[in-house]
Design a protein around this motif. Structure first.
Motif, PDB file in Angstrom:
ATOM      1  N   HIS A  56       0.846  -1.194   0.000  1.00  0.00           N
ATOM      2  CA  HIS A  56       0.000   0.000   0.000  1.00  0.00           C
ATOM      3  C   HIS A  56       0.884   1.246   0.000  1.00  0.00           C
ATOM      4  O   HIS A  56       1.495   1.599   1.010  1.00  0.00           O
ATOM      5  N   THR A  57       0.948   1.889  -1.155  1.00  0.00           N
ATOM      6  CA  THR A  57       1.780   3.069  -1.334  1.00  0.00           C
ATOM      7  C   THR A  57       0.905   4.308  -1.465  1.00  0.00           C
ATOM      8  O   THR A  57      -0.315   4.214  -1.623  1.00  0.00           O
ATOM      9  N   GLU A  58       1.521   5.483  -1.432  1.00  0.00           N
ATOM     10  CA  GLU A  58       0.766   6.723  -1.590  1.00  0.00           C
ATOM     11  C   GLU A  58       0.118   6.797  -2.967  1.00  0.00           C
ATOM     12  O   GLU A  58      -0.946   7.395  -3.134  1.00  0.00           O
ATOM     13  N   GLY A  59       0.722   6.170  -3.950  1.00  0.00           N
ATOM     14  CA  GLY A  59       0.188   6.202  -5.306  1.00  0.00           C
ATOM     15  C   GLY A  59      -0.794   5.088  -5.622  1.00  0.00           C
ATOM     16  O   GLY A  59      -1.358   5.044  -6.718  1.00  0.00           O
ATOM     17  N   GLY A  60      -1.022   4.193  -4.669  1.00  0.00           N
ATOM     18  CA  GLY A  60      -1.951   3.087  -4.897  1.00  0.00           C
ATOM     19  C   GLY A  60      -1.359   1.755  -4.478  1.00  0.00           C
ATOM     20  O   GLY A  60      -0.257   1.686  -3.912  1.00  0.00           O
ATOM     21  N   VAL A  61      -2.083   0.701  -4.780  1.00  0.00           N
ATOM     22  CA  VAL A  61      -1.686  -0.641  -4.361  1.00  0.00           C
ATOM     23  C   VAL A  61      -0.845  -1.306  -5.445  1.00  0.00           C
ATOM     24  O   VAL A  61      -1.196  -1.281  -6.629  1.00  0.00           O
ATOM     25  N   LEU A  62       0.273  -1.905  -5.027  1.00  0.00           N
ATOM     26  CA  LEU A  62       1.124  -2.670  -5.929  1.00  0.00           C
ATOM     27  C   LEU A  62       1.076  -4.139  -5.531  1.00  0.00           C
ATOM     28  O   LEU A  62       1.231  -4.478  -4.350  1.00  0.00           O
ATOM     29  N   ARG A  63       0.845  -5.001  -6.500  1.00  0.00           N
ATOM     30  CA  ARG A  63       0.850  -6.437  -6.231  1.00  0.00           C
ATOM     31  C   ARG A  63       2.293  -6.937  -6.191  1.00  0.00           C
ATOM     32  O   ARG A  63       3.119  -6.602  -7.036  1.00  0.00           O
ATOM     33  N   GLY A  64       2.584  -7.746  -5.169  1.00  0.00           N
ATOM     34  CA  GLY A  64       3.899  -8.342  -5.052  1.00  0.00           C
ATOM     35  C   GLY A  64       3.789  -9.810  -4.699  1.00  0.00           C
ATOM     36  O   GLY A  64       2.704 -10.318  -4.380  1.00  0.00           O
ATOM     37  N   VAL A  65       4.919 -10.515  -4.768  1.00  0.00           N
ATOM     38  CA  VAL A  65       4.977 -11.908  -4.342  1.00  0.00           C
ATOM     39  C   VAL A  65       6.155 -12.075  -3.396  1.00  0.00           C
ATOM     40  O   VAL A  65       7.182 -11.409  -3.529  1.00  0.00           O
ATOM     41  N   VAL A  66       5.959 -12.954  -2.406  1.00  0.00           N
ATOM     42  CA  VAL A  66       7.043 -13.248  -1.477  1.00  0.00           C
ATOM     43  C   VAL A  66       7.898 -14.339  -2.099  1.00  0.00           C
ATOM     44  O   VAL A  66       7.442 -15.468  -2.308  1.00  0.00           O
ATOM     45  N   GLY A  67       9.113 -13.993  -2.418  1.00  0.00           N
ATOM     46  CA  GLY A  67       9.989 -14.917  -3.132  1.00  0.00           C
ATOM     47  C   GLY A  67      10.707 -15.889  -2.219  1.00  0.00           C
ATOM     48  O   GLY A  67      10.904 -15.632  -1.034  1.00  0.00           O
ATOM     49  N   ARG A  68      11.072 -17.021  -2.791  1.00  0.00           N
ATOM     50  CA  ARG A  68      11.867 -18.029  -2.080  1.00  0.00           C
ATOM     51  C   ARG A  68      12.586 -18.866  -3.122  1.00  0.00           C
ATOM     52  O   ARG A  68      12.059 -19.141  -4.201  1.00  0.00           O
ATOM     53  N   LYS A  69      13.794 -19.257  -2.798  1.00  0.00           N
ATOM     54  CA  LYS A  69      14.544 -20.098  -3.726  1.00  0.00           C
ATOM     55  C   LYS A  69      13.760 -21.377  -4.019  1.00  0.00           C
ATOM     56  O   LYS A  69      13.146 -21.945  -3.112  1.00  0.00           O
ATOM     57  N   PRO A  70      13.742 -21.833  -5.258  1.00  0.00           N
ATOM     58  CA  PRO A  70      13.058 -23.090  -5.576  1.00  0.00           C
ATOM     59  C   PRO A  70      13.740 -24.267  -4.881  1.00  0.00           C
ATOM     60  O   PRO A  70      14.933 -24.220  -4.562  1.00  0.00           O
ATOM     61  N   ILE A  71      12.978 -25.313  -4.674  1.00  0.00           N
ATOM     62  CA  ILE A  71      13.470 -26.452  -3.912  1.00  0.00           C
ATOM     63  C   ILE A  71      14.718 -27.071  -4.537  1.00  0.00           C
ATOM     64  O   ILE A  71      15.588 -27.608  -3.844  1.00  0.00           O
ATOM     65  N   HIS A  72      14.842 -26.936  -5.877  1.00  0.00           N
ATOM     66  CA  HIS A  72      16.012 -27.497  -6.571  1.00  0.00           C
ATOM     67  C   HIS A  72      17.315 -26.847  -6.122  1.00  0.00           C
ATOM     68  O   HIS A  72      18.387 -27.447  -6.210  1.00  0.00           O
ATOM     69  N   LEU A  73      17.225 -25.569  -5.634  1.00  0.00           N
ATOM     70  CA  LEU A  73      18.424 -24.815  -5.269  1.00  0.00           C
ATOM     71  C   LEU A  73      18.623 -24.736  -3.764  1.00  0.00           C
ATOM     72  O   LEU A  73      19.482 -23.996  -3.290  1.00  0.00           O
ATOM     73  N   ILE A  74      17.809 -25.478  -3.019  1.00  0.00           N
ATOM     74  CA  ILE A  74      17.913 -25.454  -1.566  1.00  0.00           C
ATOM     75  C   ILE A  74      18.548 -26.749  -1.091  1.00  0.00           C
ATOM     76  O   ILE A  74      18.147 -27.841  -1.507  1.00  0.00           O
ATOM     77  N   SER A  75      19.518 -26.629  -0.225  1.00  0.00           N
ATOM     78  CA  SER A  75      20.184 -27.827   0.290  1.00  0.00           C
ATOM     79  C   SER A  75      19.212 -28.617   1.165  1.00  0.00           C
ATOM     80  O   SER A  75      18.257 -28.060   1.703  1.00  0.00           O
ATOM     81  N   PRO A  76      19.443 -29.927   1.303  1.00  0.00           N
ATOM     82  CA  PRO A  76      18.544 -30.750   2.135  1.00  0.00           C
ATOM     83  C   PRO A  76      18.373 -30.199   3.545  1.00  0.00           C
ATOM     84  O   PRO A  76      17.282 -30.260   4.112  1.00  0.00           O
ATOM     85  N   ASP A  77      19.448 -29.671   4.129  1.00  0.00           N
ATOM     86  CA  ASP A  77      19.342 -29.131   5.486  1.00  0.00           C
ATOM     87  C   ASP A  77      18.479 -27.871   5.519  1.00  0.00           C
ATOM     88  O   ASP A  77      17.697 -27.652   6.451  1.00  0.00           O
ATOM     89  N   GLU A  78      18.618 -27.018   4.506  1.00  0.00           N
ATOM     90  CA  GLU A  78      17.825 -25.782   4.452  1.00  0.00           C
ATOM     91  C   GLU A  78      16.334 -26.068   4.345  1.00  0.00           C
ATOM     92  O   GLU A  78      15.505 -25.310   4.853  1.00  0.00           O
ATOM     93  N   ARG A  79      15.980 -27.141   3.664  1.00  0.00           N
ATOM     94  CA  ARG A  79      14.575 -27.459   3.447  1.00  0.00           C
ATOM     95  C   ARG A  79      13.823 -27.708   4.748  1.00  0.00           C
ATOM     96  O   ARG A  79      12.599 -27.582   4.810  1.00  0.00           O
TER      97      ARG A  79
END
Length: 406
Positions: A104-127
C-alpha cells in the motif's frame, strides 16, 4: 446472515487496515452507522465510536472490537528493487513464501509476491528450516528505479487474498481477526435501534492498534468511560488436528459464541452473558482465561478506577494466517447474544463482586445481613448434624462392644 450482511462483512474484510493504517475501514464503519447512531466520533488515535443513546437511565455499555489486521512493513529496498520487510503484529514467517501480497503506497496498491529459492536450489538441510523474516524478499515485478520511485520505507503490506464462502456455513478470509468484530458491533447497534433502544446508552467502538498492544482500547476506554464494557475478538478454535484440547480447551466452530471466564473478566458480566445466552436459547461455549487476555479487555478492565468488563469471542481456525476460518452462524448468534445482554441491563445493577446476588441485582443492607445470618445458621445446623452423627456412631460402637461381652 443475508446477502446484504455478507456484503458488509466482505467489504470490511477486504478493505486493508494493517495496524496503524486503519483509516479505510474506519470510513466504512462511519458510513454504515451514519443513519442509525446518534453520534459518531473519531479520536486522534483513529478509533471510531458510534453512540446510540438509551431510553432511560440504565448503565452505558461499550462494545469494543479492533479493526486493525496483521501485516508487514517495508524496511529496505535493495539496489535490484526487492523489498525487505518486518512484521506488524504476529505474523508467522512460515506461511509467507509463495504468497501474493499487496503493498500500500501513496500512489496506490502494488501487487507483489514473497519470493523463495526453488526447492532445486535449496540444500537438504535448508529445506527443514523456516526462512526467517529478514531473509524473505518481496518481488514487485518492476524495474528497480520504478520500485524506488513508488515505494517508500514504512509502506505497509497485507496478504493479497479476500473473502470466500466454502463448505457448509463456513467462510475463509484474511483479517477475520478482528474485523468480524466491527461487523458484530455495527449489527448490535442496529438491532438495539430497531428494538427501541436499551435502557442505557450503547457505544460501538472500532478500536485501533490492538495487534501491537491494545493501544486504541487504552485511550478509547479512558475517553468513553462506560459503566460496563464488552470486548469482542476471535479465539482459537481447537477442533482441527494438532491442537491439544487438554492444554487449550475444547472450542468448536459452529457451536456458538465463546464466553471467557477468569481474572480479566468481571464475574457479574460473565454471569449475565451466560444468562442472556440461556434466555435466548443460544448455544455457547466457555473458555478459561487464567491471566490477562491478549484482547482489548485487558486494557478496558483497568481503565480509570476499573470498568466491569466481559469478553466474548467466536471460534477461529488458523489465526493470523491468510486463511482464517469462521462459522457464520457463530457471528449471527453473537449478535443476538450481545443484543439481549444490552437489553437486559437496567439502572439498579451493581457490578461490584460480592455486593449483589451474583448477577448484579442489588440487595439491601438488611437483606445482606439476613443472608449472612441465614448462611451462618445453615452452617451451624450442618455442623451440629455432623456432631450428632458422630455421637450416634460412638453410641452404636459402645452398644456393639457391650453386646459382644455378653
Amino acid at each position: 446472515m443475508n446477502k446484504e450482511e455478507i456484503a458488509f462483512l466482505q467489504g470490511l474484510l477486504e478493505t486493508p487496515s494493517p495496524t496503524g493504517c486503519e483509516e479505510p475501514v474506519a470510513q466504512l464503519a462511519r458510513e454504515r452507522l451514519a443513519g442509525t447512531a446518534d453520534e459518531i466520533a473519531t479520536d486522534t488515535m483513529g478509533t471510531v465510536t458510534a453512540r446510540l443513546e438509551g431510553r432511560g437511565a440504565g448503565p452505558a455499555l461499550m462494545l469494543a472490537a479492533h479493526m486493525d489486521e496483521v501485516g508487514l512493513m517495508v524496511t529496505y529496498i535493495s539496489d535490484e528493487g526487492f523489498l525487505s520487510v518486518a512484521m506488524v503484529g504476529g505474523v508467522d514467517a512460515a506461511v509467507l513464501p509463495g504468497m501474493r501480497v499487496d503493498v500500500h503506497t501513496e500512489g496506490g496498491v502494488l501487487r507483489g509476491v514473497v519470493g523463495r529459492k526453488p526447492i532445486h536450489l535449496i540444500s537438504p538441510d535448508e529445506r527443514k528450516n523456516v526462512t526467517p523474516m529478514d531473509k524473505l524478499v518481496i518481488d514487485l515485478g518492476l524495474p528497480a528505479d520504478q520500485v524506488k520511485e513508488r515505494v517508500r520505507i514504512g509502506d505497509e503490506i497485507t496478504y493479497g487474498v479476500g473473502f470466500e464462502l466454502f463448505g457448509e456455513g463456513m467462510a475463509v478470509s484474511r483479517a477475520f481477526d478482528d474485523k468480524c468484530g466491527v461487523y458484530v458491533a455495527a449489527r448490535v447497534l442496529e438491532n438495539l435501534a430497531e428494538a427501541g433502544r436499551a435502557e442505557g446508552a450503547f457505544i460501538a467502538a472500532a478500536t485501533v492498534q490492538e495487534e501491537i498492544g491494545t493501544r486504541g482500547a487504552i485511550t478509547c476506554a479512558h475517553a468513553v468511560n462506560p459503566d460496563v464494557a464488552l470486548a469482542f475478538d476471535v479465539t482459537h478454535a481447537t477442533d482441527y488436528p494438532g491442537i491439544e484440547k487438554s492444554k487449550y480447551g475444547s472450542i468448536t466452530c459452529g457451536e456458538g459464541p465463546v464466553i471467557a471466564r477468569g481474572p480479566n473478566i468481571n464475574p457479574v458480566v460473565f454471569r449475565r452473558l451466560v444468562a442472556a445466552a440461556e434466555a435466548e436459547g443460544i448455544p455457547y461455549q466457555l473458555e478459561a482465561e487464567p491471566s490477562v487476555t491478549g484482547t482489548d479487555a485487558r486494557a478496558i478492565q483497568v481503565t480509570r478506577g476499573g470498568i466491569p468488563t466481559g469478553l466474548i469471542s467466536v471460534p477461529l481456525r488458523y489465526m493470523h494466517t491468510p486463511t482464517e476460518v469462521v462459522c457464520l452462524e457463530d457471528l449471527d448468534n453473537t449478535v443476538k447474544l450481545i443484543t439481549r445482554f444490552a437489553l437486559d441491563l437496567h439502572g439498579d445493577l451493581s457490578f461490584v463482586p460480592g455486593m449483589g446476588d451474583g448477577t448484579g441485582e442489588k440487595v439491601s443492607a438488611g437483606e445482606q445481613i439476613e443472608d449472612s445470618e441465614r448462611a451462618a445458621a445453615e452452617s451451624e445446623a450442618a455442623r451440629m448434624d455432623d456432631v450428632m452423627e458422630s455421637l450416634d456412631r460412638e453410641v452404636r460402637a459402645i452398644e456393639d462392644f457391650i453386646s459382644s461381652e455378653e
